[in-house]
Design a protein around this motif. Structure first.
Motif, PDB file in Angstrom:
ATOM      1  N   ILE A   5      35.458  -0.938 -25.092  1.00 41.66           N
ATOM      2  CA  ILE A   5      36.409  -0.034 -24.459  1.00 41.66           C
ATOM      3  C   ILE A   5      35.662   0.913 -23.533  1.00 41.66           C
ATOM      4  N   ALA A   6      36.071   0.953 -22.274  1.00 44.30           N
ATOM      5  CA  ALA A   6      35.605   1.974 -21.327  1.00 44.30           C
ATOM      6  C   ALA A   6      36.709   3.015 -21.220  1.00 44.30           C
ATOM      7  N   GLY A   7      36.336   4.287 -21.361  1.00 45.89           N
ATOM      8  CA  GLY A   7      37.346   5.332 -21.408  1.00 45.89           C
ATOM      9  C   GLY A   7      37.890   5.553 -22.806  1.00 45.89           C
ATOM     10  N   GLY A   8      37.089   5.227 -23.796  1.00 47.01           N
ATOM     11  CA  GLY A   8      37.536   5.314 -25.183  1.00 47.01           C
ATOM     12  C   GLY A   8      37.605   6.715 -25.735  1.00 47.01           C
ATOM     13  N   ILE A  66      38.512  -3.627 -22.668  1.00 44.77           N
ATOM     14  CA  ILE A  66      39.672  -2.815 -22.297  1.00 44.77           C
ATOM     15  C   ILE A  66      39.168  -1.656 -21.449  1.00 44.77           C
ATOM     16  N   ASN A  67      39.657  -1.570 -20.232  1.00 44.89           N
ATOM     17  CA  ASN A  67      39.194  -0.552 -19.296  1.00 44.89           C
ATOM     18  C   ASN A  67      40.260   0.529 -19.117  1.00 44.89           C
ATOM     19  N   LEU A  68      39.991   1.713 -19.662  1.00 46.86           N
ATOM     20  CA  LEU A  68      40.888   2.863 -19.545  1.00 46.86           C
ATOM     21  C   LEU A  68      40.282   3.965 -18.678  1.00 46.86           C
ATOM     22  N   ARG A  90      38.345   5.235 -10.647  1.00 51.00           N
ATOM     23  CA  ARG A  90      38.906   3.959 -11.088  1.00 51.00           C
ATOM     24  C   ARG A  90      38.180   2.775 -10.456  1.00 51.00           C
ATOM     25  N   ILE A  91      37.899   2.879  -9.167  1.00 53.52           N
ATOM     26  CA  ILE A  91      37.227   1.787  -8.480  1.00 53.52           C
ATOM     27  C   ILE A  91      35.810   1.606  -9.020  1.00 53.52           C
ATOM     28  N   VAL A 112      41.514  -6.385 -20.234  1.00 49.85           N
ATOM     29  CA  VAL A 112      42.778  -5.644 -20.195  1.00 49.85           C
ATOM     30  C   VAL A 112      42.509  -4.365 -19.424  1.00 49.85           C
ATOM     31  N   ASN A 113      43.056  -4.280 -18.230  1.00 52.69           N
ATOM     32  CA  ASN A 113      42.770  -3.145 -17.350  1.00 52.69           C
ATOM     33  C   ASN A 113      43.984  -2.225 -17.288  1.00 52.69           C
ATOM     34  N   ALA A 114      43.767  -0.943 -17.587  1.00 48.85           N
ATOM     35  CA  ALA A 114      44.842   0.027 -17.447  1.00 48.85           C
ATOM     36  C   ALA A 114      45.309   0.055 -15.999  1.00 48.85           C
ATOM     37  N   SER A 115      46.598   0.264 -15.811  1.00 49.17           N
ATOM     38  CA  SER A 115      47.178   0.361 -14.490  1.00 49.17           C
ATOM     39  C   SER A 115      48.404   1.267 -14.607  1.00 49.17           C
ATOM     40  N   ALA A 116      49.288   1.244 -13.626  1.00 57.90           N
ATOM     41  CA  ALA A 116      50.424   2.165 -13.650  1.00 57.90           C
ATOM     42  C   ALA A 116      51.608   1.584 -12.890  1.00 57.90           C
TER      43      ALA A 116
END
Length: 302
Positions: A5-8, A66-68, A90-91, A112-116
């Motif tokens: 997890i990135a952004g955990g 998982i990238n948050l 984000r980039i 699994v990449n966070a998005s909006a």
């Protein structure tokens, strides 16, 4: 599963880590400083700098990433520098994730990449699903499009990629709901702007479980809307919130005042979008809190 997890360390990341460890997964949290971190079973902190993205020797077999990672869009006015930070954070983090995937001897099964849902743009009349193209040329839609384009590069290594397009996450201690509560607690709550703008929301527990769902469902790929099947207009949201809190709902906050107060960030509450989670519905994802009343009662009556 071994899940990176990135952004955990963020508010969503912490809850997701708890959920995944409770499910029996081993979690590796990428962090700039792995020292002085809490010692937890099944949770490992891995020293990792976006700028370097060097190989991590003990991550030999990763099942999912998982990238948050990314600067919060809801903290502070969107100054020119703030907007630059929102995009670049984000980039840069996503590019580093792709570099990490490139270096891993055994590639993960999924990113699994966070998005909006900001991807779709805003509208009072349109309904958006995962099949909808971006109809916006605003700041958020541009950020999301560039963000997803970076994450998409993982597919070049045979990695399944899911874009978890988050709606407005409801949590009483963080985010939009926490700010909306204050006027109602002081008996001065009411509709924001016209009250006709759509709010596509998701309970924090469902948001967490849907990230986990995206990681473990092998047929799920591409855009995945993390919203309830029952979005509502802002006036309905306010009335339901007032009902749960046993407070009045009568004093409107005019659009011009909110735009003056919040600047461009006012789009988050004034320019809505009706987004449906067709992939979650078709795959029979089991929502814990599909209706607004059930969600608010759970969050506010604990």
């Amino acid at each position: 599963m071994n899940i990176v997890i990135a952004g955990g360390s963020g508010f969503l990341g912490k809850k997701l880590t708890d959920h995944l460890t409770n499910q029996g997964h081993s979690i590796y949290i990428l962090t700039r400083d792995a020292s002085n971190k809490p010692v937890l079973p099944s949770v490992h902190y891995v020293q990792w700098l976006h700028e370097e993205a060097k190989p991590i020797d003990h991550l030999n077999e990763v099942d999912a990433i998982i990238n948050l990672a990314g600067e919060s869009i809801g903290s502070g006015r969107w100054t020119k520098q703030k907007k630059t930070n929102i995009l670049q954070s984000r980039i840069t983090s996503t590019q580093s994730i792709i570099q990490l995937i490139e270096q891993l001897p055994i590639k993960p099964k999924v990113l699994v990449n966070a998005s909006a849902i900001g991807y779709y743009g805003t509208s009072l009349s349109k309904t958006f699903t995962e099949e909808s193209e971006s109809s916006g040329d605003d700041f958020l839609s541009n950020v999301v499009e560039k963000w997803e384009n970076e994450a998409k590069k993982a597919s070049n290594y045979g990695v399944r990629v899911v874009f978890c397009r988050l709606g407005v996450v409801l949590d009483p201690n963080e985010g939009a709901l926490n700010r909306m509560l204050l006027p109602y607690r002081f008996f001065i709550g009411g509709p924001l702007g016209s009250g006709k703008q759509w709010l596509s929301w998701i309970h924090i527990d469902d948001a967490v479980r849907m990230f986990s769902y995206a990681a473990t469902q092998p047929n799920l790929e591409g855009a995945f809307n993390l919203t309830t099947p029952f979005p509502c207009q802002m006036n309905e949201f306010g009335k339901t919130l007032a009902h749960v809190l046993n407070r009045p709902h009568y004093l409107p906050a005019p659009s011009f005042a909110l735009r003056l107060l919040l600047g461009e960030m006012s789009t988050l509450v004034l320019d809505g979008q009706k987004v449906l989670p067709n992939k979650a519905i078709s795959s029979s994802y089991p929502y814990l809190y599909p209706t607004l009343l059930s969600a608010l009662e759970n969050l506010l009556k604990k």
